[in-house]
Design a protein around this motif. Sequence first.
Motif, PDB file in Angstrom:
ATOM      1  N   ILE A  56      55.892  30.407  33.798  1.00  0.00           N
ATOM      2  CA  ILE A  56      56.851  29.306  33.666  1.00  0.00           C
ATOM      3  C   ILE A  56      56.152  28.105  33.057  1.00  0.00           C
ATOM      4  O   ILE A  56      55.087  27.685  33.526  1.00  0.00           O
ATOM      5  CB  ILE A  56      57.447  28.922  35.034  1.00  0.00           C
ATOM      6  CG1 ILE A  56      58.082  30.143  35.715  1.00  0.00           C
ATOM      7  CG2 ILE A  56      58.479  27.810  34.879  1.00  0.00           C
ATOM      8  CD1 ILE A  56      58.605  29.873  37.113  1.00  0.00           C
ATOM      9  N   SER A  57      56.753  27.537  32.010  1.00  0.00           N
ATOM     10  CA  SER A  57      56.211  26.343  31.364  1.00  0.00           C
ATOM     11  C   SER A  57      57.304  25.295  31.259  1.00  0.00           C
ATOM     12  O   SER A  57      58.465  25.622  30.984  1.00  0.00           O
ATOM     13  CB  SER A  57      55.667  26.667  29.967  1.00  0.00           C
ATOM     14  OG  SER A  57      54.580  27.565  30.043  1.00  0.00           O
ATOM     15  N   THR A  58      56.930  24.025  31.451  1.00  0.00           N
ATOM     16  CA  THR A  58      57.901  22.941  31.352  1.00  0.00           C
ATOM     17  C   THR A  58      57.368  21.837  30.452  1.00  0.00           C
ATOM     18  O   THR A  58      56.165  21.566  30.433  1.00  0.00           O
ATOM     19  CB  THR A  58      58.220  22.327  32.735  1.00  0.00           C
ATOM     20  OG1 THR A  58      57.101  21.548  33.188  1.00  0.00           O
ATOM     21  CG2 THR A  58      58.531  23.397  33.756  1.00  0.00           C
ATOM     22  N   ALA A  59      58.269  21.212  29.710  1.00  0.00           N
ATOM     23  CA  ALA A  59      57.950  20.029  28.908  1.00  0.00           C
ATOM     24  C   ALA A  59      58.796  18.887  29.441  1.00  0.00           C
ATOM     25  O   ALA A  59      60.030  18.976  29.439  1.00  0.00           O
ATOM     26  CB  ALA A  59      58.257  20.281  27.435  1.00  0.00           C
ATOM     27  N   GLU A  60      58.149  17.820  29.915  1.00  0.00           N
ATOM     28  CA  GLU A  60      58.880  16.754  30.608  1.00  0.00           C
ATOM     29  C   GLU A  60      58.409  15.377  30.154  1.00  0.00           C
ATOM     30  O   GLU A  60      57.270  15.205  29.731  1.00  0.00           O
ATOM     31  CB  GLU A  60      58.679  16.888  32.116  1.00  0.00           C
ATOM     32  CG  GLU A  60      59.090  18.238  32.672  1.00  0.00           C
ATOM     33  CD  GLU A  60      58.598  18.426  34.090  1.00  0.00           C
ATOM     34  OE1 GLU A  60      59.109  17.745  34.986  1.00  0.00           O
ATOM     35  OE2 GLU A  60      57.685  19.250  34.294  1.00  0.00           O
ATOM     36  N   ASP A  61      59.302  14.416  30.283  1.00  0.00           N
ATOM     37  CA  ASP A  61      58.979  13.030  29.944  1.00  0.00           C
ATOM     38  C   ASP A  61      59.674  12.087  30.918  1.00  0.00           C
ATOM     39  O   ASP A  61      60.814  11.690  30.711  1.00  0.00           O
ATOM     40  CB  ASP A  61      59.427  12.730  28.513  1.00  0.00           C
ATOM     41  CG  ASP A  61      58.999  11.332  28.056  1.00  0.00           C
ATOM     42  OD1 ASP A  61      58.065  10.783  28.659  1.00  0.00           O
ATOM     43  OD2 ASP A  61      59.613  10.818  27.115  1.00  0.00           O
ATOM     44  N   PRO A  62      59.002  11.723  32.034  1.00  0.00           N
ATOM     45  CA  PRO A  62      57.655  12.137  32.441  1.00  0.00           C
ATOM     46  C   PRO A  62      57.719  13.350  33.368  1.00  0.00           C
ATOM     47  O   PRO A  62      58.797  13.778  33.756  1.00  0.00           O
ATOM     48  CB  PRO A  62      57.164  10.914  33.207  1.00  0.00           C
ATOM     49  CG  PRO A  62      58.397  10.408  33.884  1.00  0.00           C
ATOM     50  CD  PRO A  62      59.537  10.672  32.917  1.00  0.00           C
ATOM     51  N   VAL A  63      56.533  13.874  33.725  1.00  0.00           N
ATOM     52  CA  VAL A  63      56.454  14.913  34.753  1.00  0.00           C
ATOM     53  C   VAL A  63      56.672  14.226  36.095  1.00  0.00           C
ATOM     54  O   VAL A  63      55.851  13.425  36.526  1.00  0.00           O
ATOM     55  CB  VAL A  63      55.091  15.625  34.730  1.00  0.00           C
ATOM     56  CG1 VAL A  63      54.994  16.617  35.874  1.00  0.00           C
ATOM     57  CG2 VAL A  63      54.875  16.320  33.397  1.00  0.00           C
ATOM     58  N   GLU A  64      57.802  14.525  36.734  1.00  0.00           N
ATOM     59  CA  GLU A  64      58.162  13.793  37.950  1.00  0.00           C
ATOM     60  C   GLU A  64      57.697  14.495  39.220  1.00  0.00           C
ATOM     61  O   GLU A  64      57.313  13.848  40.175  1.00  0.00           O
ATOM     62  CB  GLU A  64      59.680  13.580  38.005  1.00  0.00           C
ATOM     63  CG  GLU A  64      60.201  12.662  36.903  1.00  0.00           C
ATOM     64  CD  GLU A  64      61.629  12.216  37.141  1.00  0.00           C
ATOM     65  OE1 GLU A  64      62.168  12.487  38.232  1.00  0.00           O
ATOM     66  OE2 GLU A  64      62.212  11.600  36.234  1.00  0.00           O
ATOM     67  N   ILE A  65      57.772  15.811  39.238  1.00  0.00           N
ATOM     68  CA  ILE A  65      57.444  16.555  40.449  1.00  0.00           C
ATOM     69  C   ILE A  65      56.421  17.631  40.098  1.00  0.00           C
ATOM     70  O   ILE A  65      56.630  18.412  39.168  1.00  0.00           O
ATOM     71  CB  ILE A  65      58.704  17.204  41.055  1.00  0.00           C
ATOM     72  CG1 ILE A  65      59.719  16.131  41.460  1.00  0.00           C
ATOM     73  CG2 ILE A  65      58.352  18.069  42.259  1.00  0.00           C
ATOM     74  CD1 ILE A  65      61.069  16.674  41.870  1.00  0.00           C
ATOM     75  N   ASN A  66      55.312  17.639  40.808  1.00  0.00           N
ATOM     76  CA  ASN A  66      54.266  18.622  40.554  1.00  0.00           C
ATOM     77  C   ASN A  66      54.495  19.874  41.395  1.00  0.00           C
ATOM     78  O   ASN A  66      54.669  19.786  42.605  1.00  0.00           O
ATOM     79  CB  ASN A  66      52.887  18.032  40.887  1.00  0.00           C
ATOM     80  CG  ASN A  66      52.553  16.850  40.002  1.00  0.00           C
ATOM     81  OD1 ASN A  66      52.899  16.837  38.822  1.00  0.00           O
ATOM     82  ND2 ASN A  66      51.907  15.837  40.565  1.00  0.00           N
ATOM     83  N   LEU A  67      54.503  21.030  40.734  1.00  0.00           N
ATOM     84  CA  LEU A  67      54.679  22.293  41.434  1.00  0.00           C
ATOM     85  C   LEU A  67      53.543  23.242  41.069  1.00  0.00           C
ATOM     86  O   LEU A  67      53.295  23.493  39.887  1.00  0.00           O
ATOM     87  CB  LEU A  67      56.011  22.945  41.059  1.00  0.00           C
ATOM     88  CG  LEU A  67      57.292  22.349  41.650  1.00  0.00           C
ATOM     89  CD1 LEU A  67      58.502  23.135  41.167  1.00  0.00           C
ATOM     90  CD2 LEU A  67      57.255  22.357  43.167  1.00  0.00           C
ATOM     91  N   VAL A  68      52.864  23.763  42.083  1.00  0.00           N
ATOM     92  CA  VAL A  68      51.795  24.727  41.857  1.00  0.00           C
ATOM     93  C   VAL A  68      52.394  26.022  41.326  1.00  0.00           C
ATOM     94  O   VAL A  68      53.413  26.498  41.818  1.00  0.00           O
ATOM     95  CB  VAL A  68      51.029  25.010  43.172  1.00  0.00           C
ATOM     96  CG1 VAL A  68      49.982  26.082  42.964  1.00  0.00           C
ATOM     97  CG2 VAL A  68      50.386  23.725  43.684  1.00  0.00           C
ATOM     98  N   GLY A  69      51.782  26.580  40.292  1.00  0.00           N
ATOM     99  CA  GLY A  69      52.264  27.824  39.713  1.00  0.00           C
ATOM    100  C   GLY A  69      53.103  27.628  38.475  1.00  0.00           C
ATOM    101  O   GLY A  69      53.493  28.597  37.824  1.00  0.00           O
TER     102      GLY A  69
END
Length: 561
Positions: free
Chosen positions: A345-358
């Motif tokens: 799983i890959s995400t592109a965010e602006d900004p990265v709001e929530i950090n998820l392991v994996g």
Amino acid sequence: MQLNSPLIRKLESYGYLEQSALTNTSNNSPIAERICKVANLSPTELAQKAAALFQAPFLALKQFDLDLIPDGKERNEKLIKKHRVLPIALKGKTLYLASADPTNFDAFEDYEFNTGLQTEVIVVSYDDLDNAIESLFEKNDGIELSDEQLNELSGVTADINNKGEEENDVNSKEEDAPIIVYINKILMDAIKRGASDLHFEPYEHVYRIRFRVDGVLHEVANPPIGLESRISARIKVMSQLDLAEKRKPQDGRIKLKITAKKSIDFRVSTLPTLWGEKVVMRILDSSSAMLGIDVLGYEPEQKELYLNALSQPQGMILVTGPTGSGKTVSLYTGLNILNKPERNISTAEDPVEINLVGINQVQINPRAEMTFANALRAFLRQDPDIVMVGEIRDLETAEISIKAAQTGHLVLSTLHTNSAPETLTRLMNMGVPSYNIASSVSLIIAQRLARRLCPVCKEPETLPEQELLNLGFTPTQISSIQLFKAVGCDKCTEGYKGRVGVYEVMPITPKIADVIMQGGNSLEIAAIAEQEGINNLRKSGLIKAASGVTSITEINRVTSY
């Protein structure tokens, strides 16, 4: 929970666990955590299985108001921390104890001996229990301001006004200690009150601090106007922004450690205004993404549609709504469900709001040419299974996202539109061919957040039948509904406590796809959706009001007629 506990033996007998596997895990970890790791269960799944096996009730402790915990001899800090149990209700001579292990008999007997009460167990997940105990007894020493410290603030103000060019100097610990304590107190108060945003606003003669609680702004403080530069400077130091730059907007981030195990992130934005820099801070609590789909407010059929779309190997799921409507939490709840070791799983965010392991998360940075489109192109060379795009803002990003959805990937993203049908016409207006939209988009979720009525003080409300019909209720609904209104008490804010999602979940059915292919507008798509039995935002909101979750006034605020 010992290795020979009845719970472990029961799990083993039902094939959920091999006890021998536990010996290979770290002895430093709690046994429940070790069970979850070995049995590939989430803490909630373990608690639910334990509750079912021992015929005990299960409670999602995150939804429980800790203020309701008995405040007498039952709240024994020593016993709570020793046995990792939590008294959550007292009815007559029966004390209900929350525990991750329904076979923790030593704890129950110890509690009965010390309180003289009978005990009943309610099963909860171990991580929720640890967080609740930590929150109940957490210490916030040095956060509250004394009269002496408040007087120091006034002294700092006078000193600032006499400094002239040196007013931006924040290196003096002696002068800034009161400012540091004041900002810390504001941040802690915002967290305690469940605020989502903090606004620090300078004007010509006043300085205003407001919290957004349950979607509505409330004024909470008016520090001296002379503190404007010190407050903004302190926040900029905390978020590692350029102190000297006051003419351009800046964005930063703060990580505030609340307890030994819990920290809260703040997204910081500064904006030069006529009378100084306005600072807005968004509270980013990653635990909100771990609540699970059951607490977000989906109706059963809506939840089933979302889970079905998430289970598909390809296609596009779009979540739409205004800023602050909970789109991020909905997306991350879906990602959390999909987050398994066998998926990339890959995400592109602006900004990265929530950090998820994996999950591989990428921060968008246009200055470094890391745009949504460029990130997507890179993802497609990284052997992805699932891709999340923070927002589709332009045709290029839309086209690459659709191409990914058509070539064996599940794509999740957001758009800023008012309803699910308008999302489709927005994509058409961007220039995406209608046949690509019909063949790639599988589900659209439009959403709003409505304030929940306080269960302590809400009161029944009676409205004339004609008014109920005008609001949108059907004659069948009118005969059986009981509406409630907000009152207000010391347990809530203006009669409301917390928020619940109101959703329009629209799958792209063959009929809707036909309308898209013919270039139909949002009104035509909405008409077909209604024929297909899909509730729009208004109807979903009325269901929430009819069930007593929120009020008609609140539904009128967040949805249109």
